[in-house]
Design an enzyme around this catalytic site. Structure first.
Site, short mmCIF file in Angstrom:
data_model
loop_
_atom_site.label_atom_id
_atom_site.label_comp_id
_atom_site.label_asym_id
_atom_site.label_seq_id
_atom_site.Cartn_x
_atom_site.Cartn_y
_atom_site.Cartn_z
N ASP A 1 -0.29 0.48 -4.69
CA ASP A 1 -0.28 -0.24 -3.43
C ASP A 1 -1.69 -0.79 -3.22
OD1 ASP A 1 0.61 -0.99 -0.76
OD2 ASP A 1 -0.70 0.62 -0.07
N ASP B 1 4.97 3.73 1.63
CA ASP B 1 5.39 3.62 0.24
C ASP B 1 6.37 4.72 -0.18
OD1 ASP B 1 3.58 1.42 -0.26
OD2 ASP B 1 1.98 2.89 -0.15
#
Length: 721
Positions: free
Chosen positions: A402, A603
């Site tokens: 990420d 996430d």
């Protein structure tokens, strides 16, 4: 719910016992206590479990070490006269006439009986336990070997033809006790790092009373919202938030971060960290099992108890080795008897086969490595929640990061200063910082922080006011200054033709303009700052043959700029949180083994979908159900460290398995007597020495994994504690 490659539920509790992991409870020795495992299994229970210091498991294991030590010394003392009474030893030393007396064999039988029942008691009781569970193992072999030798020798004294094996029996038990004692001490040393984590926490705190006075109290008596004083050089007693004071805090023992971390009012601190040179007042926010260190210890304990896939292989091999040893032992006895050899020689061969083929080293080969690697990882801020996922990390094909907060710092920072007039770049930054110091906008914070990092002083502005939605203005050193957005210039019909500004805009950076006397003197570009560690982390991963990718919800321009700066193999822009898991699935469908690295919150679906979910920068949130591995520090280099440690751990497992099984290929035939025609015969005592030596070698090799700490990415500066 997505499954891992083994078909297991990815979110199952790693701490749950697996079938066959723990033995049934039964009396141990003559102590009236309960032992949860056979000694042959204690590597799984104790080395793998790593019970905290002071816990029943840890105390019981320490008691077992002491018990084996005591039995060894008593048996050794009694073995000396047994050796002197042995005809073979008397002949070798030439003392037959000196010690030969009527009834000497009865004396030898009495001494050997004490050694057999007292020194051999742990092996005999565990033999019974293994038979009851229908799981013959190491203790079955040892127990049968010493029982056959004792019964046969006693029968000789009572009139059976042959030579007694008293000295062989006694030395065998003594050596087995010594080997078990030394090996169990190694087990405690290997799992001792977990107890060191527990020792970090102080026991007392300076509680601040309502009247401002302080009182010494036990940490266990603290409650949430209590205030404690932490003096310079002291350990912070418990998790909390800084209320007053400013100090640097050493968190190396908790997170692996070598540099002291600055803490000020509003910052969070962890119990066990060491305060620097200034006193601080901390308000308690977590107590008991909620604290960071308590969760670390629990996470490590569960991980160490998790059964490794390699351990299942070792268990099957060990069970097979027991069956082979029993079969070869009985066959050896029958073959030598059929060849006309005396019964004492034939029995001695059988006993040696059973002793030398004990799968003791095999039972410890994997649990000891697990204990060392898990505690080693925790010591540098790598918390392993799923052992199977950790083992898979050695074969990763790709790591997907990420962007925000993982590869970047998640805050605006100045990346470029563009001079468009006569004012120099540092002066532009000083003027901008002066005005922005009065604003709370993220862009303002980035400008001010950049000036401070560069050591630029700036005065307080005068006549400060905001330009609604377009910037701020005021007077700095009697100069009328404005910090404005591109929309402000467009509204004022001021166009700036600069290729450099066009390039910055194409990178998705935020650009603000500095105006003096309504004339544009320069521009400042800001973006989410890339972590300095990200360059090193991604480069090392690529050198290890791992592809590096990025997922982000940011625009294509921003993603392209970050990817270019870091040299990413691939990137995916404008991916919403709910679509990240699908993107991970697409990458897996290419046949790649994938790890997802993110913050563990937005996430979470992607972390679960990936083969390995890694939560980075989680701080105190070590119990996130979505992650297989939690990285305490916000440092992407720790992802590289996970891969490095996984590979090193697997290497140690393979080395131990090869040694624990390989030496039997040579040792068992020698024990059976295949080399007897050329004069090479292994007595039972030599077999016991070889078996014990193999166990100690496995234990030492596992502990050598600790040397990997100084080579882990991002932790080279650490010394092994």
């Amino acid at each position: 719910m997505p499954k891992n490659q083994d078909g297991n539920d990815r979110q199952s509790h790693p701490g749950h016992s697996q079938p066959g992991q723990h033995g049934e409870e039964r009396p141990h020795g003559n102590h009236g206590q309960k032992e949860q495992t056979t000694h042959g299994e204690h590597g799984t229970r104790y080395a793998g479990g790593g019970a905290p210091q002071g816990s029943p498991g840890r105390e019981h294991h320490a008691h077992m070490v002491e018990d084996y030590r005591r039995r060894f010394w008593v048996s050794l003392a009694l073995t000396i006269p047994v050796l002197i009474l042995s005809p073979l030893i008397q002949e070798l030393l030439g003392i037959e006439e000196i010690v030969d007396f009527p009834g000497d064999q009865w004396v030898a039988l009495g001494l050997a009986s004490i050694i057999y029942f007292y020194g051999g008691w742990p092996f005999l009781t565990n033999l019974i336990g293994e038979i009851r569970r229908r799981q013959p193992g190491m203790m079955t072999l040892i127990g049968l070997a010493i029982t056959v030798a004792y019964v046969y020798s006693a029968a000789i004294v009572f009139g059976l033809e042959g030579e007694p094996l008293f000295w062989e029996l006694s030395t065998l038990i003594v050596i087995m006790l010594l080997g078990h004692w030394l090996e169990m001490r190694s087990v405690m040393g290997a799992s001792g790092a977990l107890e060191e984590l527990v020792k970090i926490m102080p026991s007392e705190a300076h509680l601040i009373m309502d009247d401002g006075a302080t009182r010494e109290v036990s940490v266990s008596d603290l409650n949430k919202q209590d205030r404690v004083l932490v003096k310079p050089g002291e350990k912070i007693p418990i998790d909390g938030t800084v209320l007053e004071g400013r100090s640097s805090v050493n968190e190396a023992l908790l997170t692996g971060e070598s540099r002291p971390v600055e803490k000020k009012s509003g910052d969070q601190v962890f119990g066990g960290a060491i305060n620097g040179d200034s006193a601080i007042t901390v308000q308690v926010s977590k107590t008991g099992e909620e604290t960071y260190l308590a969760q670390v210890v629990e996470t490590v304990r569960r991980s160490q108890e998790t059964r490794s896939r390699t351990q299942f292989l070792a268990d099957r091999v060990a069970f097979g080795l027991v069956l082979v040893a029993l079969g070869v032992g009985i066959t050896t006895l029958l073959v030598w008897l059929s060849l006309g050899e005396p019964a004492d020689f034939s029995i001695e061969r059988m006993v040696t086969v059973m002793v030398i083929s004990c799968p003791h080293a095999l039972g410890l080969a994997i649990p000891l490595v697990i204990a060392v690697s898990t505690t080693l990882a925790a010591g540098v801020g790598l918390l392993i929640r799923d052992r199977t996922a950790f083992e898979r990390a050695r074969g990763l094909d790709a790591v997907v990061f990420d962007k925000t907060g993982t590869l970047t710092e998640g805050r605006f920072g100045v990346t470029d200063t563009v001079v468009l007039g006569q004012t120099r770049d540092k002066e532009l930054l000083a003027l901008a910082a002066s005005l922005e110091s009065q604003s709370e906008h993220p862009i303002a914070a980035g400008v001010v922080e950049a000036a401070r990092e560069q050591g630029i002083d700036f005065p307080a502005p005068k006549d400060f006011k905001a330009i609604a939605g377009q910037g701020v203005e005021g007077r700095v050193d009697d100069k009328p200054v404005k910090i404005v957005s591109p929309s402000y210039l467009k509204e004022k019909e001021q166009e700036i033709d600069s290729p450099q500004l066009q390039e910055l805009a194409g990178q998705g950076k935020t650009v603000v303009f500095v105006m003096i006397n309504d004339k544009v003197e320069g521009a400042i570009a800001l973006a989410d700052i890339i972590r300095p560690e990200s360059h090193e982390a991604l480069q090392q991963l690529k050198e290890m043959g791992v592809r590096v990718m990025m997922l982000t919800g940011d625009s294509e321009a921003v993603a392209r700029w970050v990817a270019g700066e870091l040299g990413l193999d691939e990137y995916f822009a404008q991916v919403m949180p709910e679509a990240k898991a699908e993107k991970i699935k697409e990458i897996k469908d290419r046949g790649l083994r994938v790890a997802m690295t993110g913050d563990g919150i937005n996430d979470a679906p992607a972390l679960i979908e990936a083969d390995i979910g890694i939560a980075i920068g989680a701080g105190t949130d070590v119990a996130m159900e979505s992650a297989d591995i939690v990285l305490v520090r916000s440092d992407p280099r720790d992802v590289t460290a996970i891969v490095q440690l996984s590979r090193s751990t697997y290497g140690k497992m393979v080395q131990n398995l090869w040694w624990a099984t390989g030496y039997n290929v040579v040792a068992i035939p020698l024990a059976a007597g295949v080399a007897a025609p050329v004069g090479i015969i292994l007595p039972p005592a030599v077999g016991a020495i070889l078996m014990s030596l193999s166990t100690v070698i496995v234990a030492i090799n596992a502990r050598l994994l600790g040397r990997a700490r100084k080579h882990l990415a991002g932790h080279e500066e650490h010394k092994t504690r």
